[in-house]
Design a protein around this motif. Sequence first.
Motif, PDB file in Angstrom:
ATOM      1  N   ARG A  43       0.807  -0.880  -0.299  1.00  0.00           N
ATOM      2  CA  ARG A  43       0.704   0.118  -0.228  1.00  0.00           C
ATOM      3  C   ARG A  43       0.769   1.418   0.281  1.00  0.00           C
ATOM      4  O   ARG A  43       0.591   2.458  -0.728  1.00  0.00           O
ATOM      5  N   SER A  44       1.544   1.393   0.866  1.00  0.00           N
ATOM      6  CA  SER A  44       3.068   2.334   0.958  1.00  0.00           C
ATOM      7  C   SER A  44       3.855   2.833  -0.510  1.00  0.00           C
ATOM      8  O   SER A  44       3.203   4.044  -1.345  1.00  0.00           O
ATOM      9  N   ALA A  45       3.636   1.412  -1.473  1.00  0.00           N
ATOM     10  CA  ALA A  45       4.598   1.547  -2.402  1.00  0.00           C
ATOM     11  C   ALA A  45       3.534   2.788  -3.468  1.00  0.00           C
ATOM     12  O   ALA A  45       4.123   2.929  -3.839  1.00  0.00           O
ATOM     13  N   MET A  46       2.545   1.820  -3.639  1.00  0.00           N
ATOM     14  CA  MET A  46       1.536   2.171  -4.509  1.00  0.00           C
ATOM     15  C   MET A  46       0.965   3.373  -4.285  1.00  0.00           C
ATOM     16  O   MET A  46       0.657   4.771  -5.176  1.00  0.00           O
ATOM     17  N   ALA A  47       1.237   3.787  -3.474  1.00  0.00           N
ATOM     18  CA  ALA A  47       0.761   5.688  -2.726  1.00  0.00           C
ATOM     19  C   ALA A  47       2.174   6.769  -3.126  1.00  0.00           C
ATOM     20  O   ALA A  47       1.905   7.667  -3.829  1.00  0.00           O
ATOM     21  N   GLU A  48       3.155   5.682  -3.079  1.00  0.00           N
ATOM     22  CA  GLU A  48       4.220   6.849  -3.571  1.00  0.00           C
ATOM     23  C   GLU A  48       4.251   6.935  -5.019  1.00  0.00           C
ATOM     24  O   GLU A  48       4.724   7.960  -5.898  1.00  0.00           O
ATOM     25  N   LEU A  49       3.815   6.003  -5.348  1.00  0.00           N
ATOM     26  CA  LEU A  49       3.799   5.550  -6.944  1.00  0.00           C
ATOM     27  C   LEU A  49       3.118   6.813  -7.906  1.00  0.00           C
ATOM     28  O   LEU A  49       3.308   7.752  -8.277  1.00  0.00           O
ATOM     29  N   ALA A  50       1.627   6.436  -7.047  1.00  0.00           N
ATOM     30  CA  ALA A  50       0.507   7.254  -7.662  1.00  0.00           C
ATOM     31  C   ALA A  50       1.055   8.979  -6.895  1.00  0.00           C
ATOM     32  O   ALA A  50       0.471   9.701  -8.487  1.00  0.00           O
ATOM     33  N   ASP A  51       1.743   9.322  -6.165  1.00  0.00           N
ATOM     34  CA  ASP A  51       2.134  10.467  -5.651  1.00  0.00           C
ATOM     35  C   ASP A  51       2.969  11.352  -6.662  1.00  0.00           C
ATOM     36  O   ASP A  51       2.959  11.790  -7.085  1.00  0.00           O
ATOM     37  N   SER A  52       4.580  10.231  -7.309  1.00  0.00           N
ATOM     38  CA  SER A  52       4.916  10.554  -8.662  1.00  0.00           C
ATOM     39  C   SER A  52       4.218  10.627  -9.521  1.00  0.00           C
ATOM     40  O   SER A  52       5.240  11.862 -10.513  1.00  0.00           O
ATOM     41  N   PHE A  53       3.228   9.380  -9.756  1.00  0.00           N
ATOM     42  CA  PHE A  53       2.516  10.124 -11.003  1.00  0.00           C
ATOM     43  C   PHE A  53       1.770  11.563 -11.449  1.00  0.00           C
ATOM     44  O   PHE A  53       1.530  12.005 -11.367  1.00  0.00           O
ATOM     45  N   ALA A  54       1.503  11.813 -10.173  1.00  0.00           N
ATOM     46  CA  ALA A  54       0.269  13.091  -9.807  1.00  0.00           C
ATOM     47  C   ALA A  54       1.276  14.274  -9.689  1.00  0.00           C
ATOM     48  O   ALA A  54       1.313  15.895 -10.283  1.00  0.00           O
ATOM     49  N   THR A  55       2.409  14.351  -9.240  1.00  0.00           N
ATOM     50  CA  THR A  55       3.495  15.376  -9.403  1.00  0.00           C
ATOM     51  C   THR A  55       4.485  15.851 -10.302  1.00  0.00           C
ATOM     52  O   THR A  55       4.976  16.890 -10.240  1.00  0.00           O
ATOM     53  N   GLU A  56       4.670  14.508 -10.717  1.00  0.00           N
ATOM     54  CA  GLU A  56       6.656  14.543 -11.798  1.00  0.00           C
ATOM     55  C   GLU A  56       5.618  14.893 -13.266  1.00  0.00           C
ATOM     56  O   GLU A  56       4.391  14.255 -13.599  1.00  0.00           O
ATOM     57  N   THR A  57       6.524  15.773 -13.194  1.00  0.00           N
ATOM     58  CA  THR A  57       6.546  16.033 -14.982  1.00  0.00           C
ATOM     59  C   THR A  57       7.113  15.470 -16.168  1.00  0.00           C
ATOM     60  O   THR A  57       6.753  15.232 -17.420  1.00  0.00           O
ATOM     61  N   GLU A  58       7.959  15.321 -15.529  1.00  0.00           N
ATOM     62  CA  GLU A  58       9.136  14.233 -16.178  1.00  0.00           C
ATOM     63  C   GLU A  58       9.013  12.613 -16.109  1.00  0.00           C
ATOM     64  O   GLU A  58       8.545  12.035 -15.097  1.00  0.00           O
ATOM     65  N   LEU A  59       8.944  11.972 -17.484  1.00  0.00           N
ATOM     66  CA  LEU A  59       9.171  10.492 -17.267  1.00  0.00           C
ATOM     67  C   LEU A  59      10.213   9.912 -16.375  1.00  0.00           C
ATOM     68  O   LEU A  59       9.356   9.280 -15.271  1.00  0.00           O
ATOM     69  N   GLU A  60      11.327  10.131 -16.453  1.00  0.00           N
ATOM     70  CA  GLU A  60      12.325   9.542 -15.811  1.00  0.00           C
ATOM     71  C   GLU A  60      12.295   9.732 -14.541  1.00  0.00           C
ATOM     72  O   GLU A  60      12.677   7.796 -13.693  1.00  0.00           O
ATOM     73  N   PRO A  61      12.071  10.376 -13.773  1.00  0.00           N
ATOM     74  CA  PRO A  61      12.076  10.098 -11.623  1.00  0.00           C
ATOM     75  C   PRO A  61      10.556   8.640 -12.033  1.00  0.00           C
ATOM     76  O   PRO A  61      10.486   8.027 -11.139  1.00  0.00           O
ATOM     77  N   ILE A  62       9.519   8.868 -12.652  1.00  0.00           N
ATOM     78  CA  ILE A  62       8.423   8.053 -12.262  1.00  0.00           C
ATOM     79  C   ILE A  62       8.789   7.012 -13.020  1.00  0.00           C
ATOM     80  O   ILE A  62       8.444   6.138 -11.853  1.00  0.00           O
ATOM     81  N   LEU A  63       9.668   6.499 -14.284  1.00  0.00           N
ATOM     82  CA  LEU A  63      10.156   4.798 -13.975  1.00  0.00           C
ATOM     83  C   LEU A  63      11.465   4.999 -13.230  1.00  0.00           C
ATOM     84  O   LEU A  63      11.093   3.226 -12.770  1.00  0.00           O
ATOM     85  N   ASP A  64      11.721   5.271 -12.836  1.00  0.00           N
ATOM     86  CA  ASP A  64      13.058   5.419 -11.389  1.00  0.00           C
ATOM     87  C   ASP A  64      11.943   4.732 -10.282  1.00  0.00           C
ATOM     88  O   ASP A  64      13.004   3.614  -9.780  1.00  0.00           O
ATOM     89  N   ALA A  65      10.995   5.281 -10.488  1.00  0.00           N
ATOM     90  CA  ALA A  65      10.332   4.828  -8.781  1.00  0.00           C
ATOM     91  C   ALA A  65       9.739   3.421  -9.008  1.00  0.00           C
ATOM     92  O   ALA A  65      10.182   2.598  -8.141  1.00  0.00           O
ATOM     93  N   VAL A  66       9.579   3.035 -10.122  1.00  0.00           N
ATOM     94  CA  VAL A  66       8.890   1.800 -10.003  1.00  0.00           C
ATOM     95  C   VAL A  66       9.786   0.823 -10.264  1.00  0.00           C
ATOM     96  O   VAL A  66       9.617  -0.491  -9.842  1.00  0.00           O
ATOM     97  N   THR A  67      11.062   0.712 -11.023  1.00  0.00           N
ATOM     98  CA  THR A  67      11.938  -0.247 -10.764  1.00  0.00           C
ATOM     99  C   THR A  67      12.495  -0.292  -9.141  1.00  0.00           C
ATOM    100  O   THR A  67      13.059  -1.700  -8.916  1.00  0.00           O
ATOM    101  N   ASP A  68      12.672   1.156  -9.022  1.00  0.00           N
ATOM    102  CA  ASP A  68      13.242   1.035  -6.995  1.00  0.00           C
ATOM    103  C   ASP A  68      12.122  -0.127  -6.577  1.00  0.00           C
ATOM    104  O   ASP A  68      12.467  -1.025  -5.626  1.00  0.00           O
ATOM    105  N   GLN A  69      10.958  -0.011  -6.233  1.00  0.00           N
ATOM    106  CA  GLN A  69      10.018  -0.276  -6.038  1.00  0.00           C
ATOM    107  C   GLN A  69      10.300  -2.043  -6.160  1.00  0.00           C
ATOM    108  O   GLN A  69       9.317  -2.427  -5.176  1.00  0.00           O
ATOM    109  N   ALA A  70      10.253  -2.775  -7.006  1.00  0.00           N
ATOM    110  CA  ALA A  70      10.272  -3.909  -7.456  1.00  0.00           C
ATOM    111  C   ALA A  70      11.692  -4.491  -6.702  1.00  0.00           C
ATOM    112  O   ALA A  70      11.281  -5.312  -6.380  1.00  0.00           O
TER     113      ALA A  70
END
Length: 236
Positions: free
Chosen positions: A13-40
């Motif tokens: 739940r915590s990881a999904m919340a962090e990813l959802a927040d990054s998707f809502a606030t980040e304008t660049e693609l790279e930080p969002i994908l970085d968050a996905v692979t880090d969480q994996a």
Amino acid sequence: MTTNKSPDLEDIRSAMAELADSFATETELEPILDAVTDQAVRLIDGVDFADILLIDEQGHRSLAPTASLAVHLDTLQMESLEGPCLEAATNEPLVHSADLSREERWPVFAAAALQTGVRSMMSFHLYTYPSKNKRKVIGGSGALNLFGRTVGPFGLSDQAVAAMLATHAAAALVAANRQIQFESALTSRDIIAQAKGIVMERYTVDAVRAFSLMSKLSQDTNTPLREIAQRIIDSL
């Protein structure tokens, strides 16, 4: 050595919340994908590093790698034309190999991967789509790739978490592509308007006639209107 992460429901739940927040606030693609692979790597037991492989007519790219070895393994698959990442990117929703030493589907790649110390892999197809834009972020197909130094298997719960992460990555890629297409459309509109003004002044015609002349030239030469407009601007 891989540690037993065994994420509980609160971790997920915590990881999904962090990813959802990054998707809502980040304008660049790279930080969002970085968050996905880090969480994996953080959430899934047996995953030591991860990346996202994208393939299009220009070749392949490895995005958001958590280790340089992921990039190397992507390249090995492209060179040998076999492997789970390549198969997932171009065909299967999920490709899983619990023990590469027993793998018969990709003999060349499996042998090369084992030499690097990788023993297991899991790849998820990303539902991307092609873009003809020269500034494209995505196009063709891709996969979220998870690499382990120990023999699997990845259980159903691990696969479920990885599938959620892959969905998040795919959504981010599609959103980035749409943003680029939107920006391109705005740029094209401005270029066409500028060229239309040049035609109006040069040939003493109104806006409707200027656009008609440009459109006819585009049709007769089978050239995109935006390119015709750019040529008119460059002729000044």
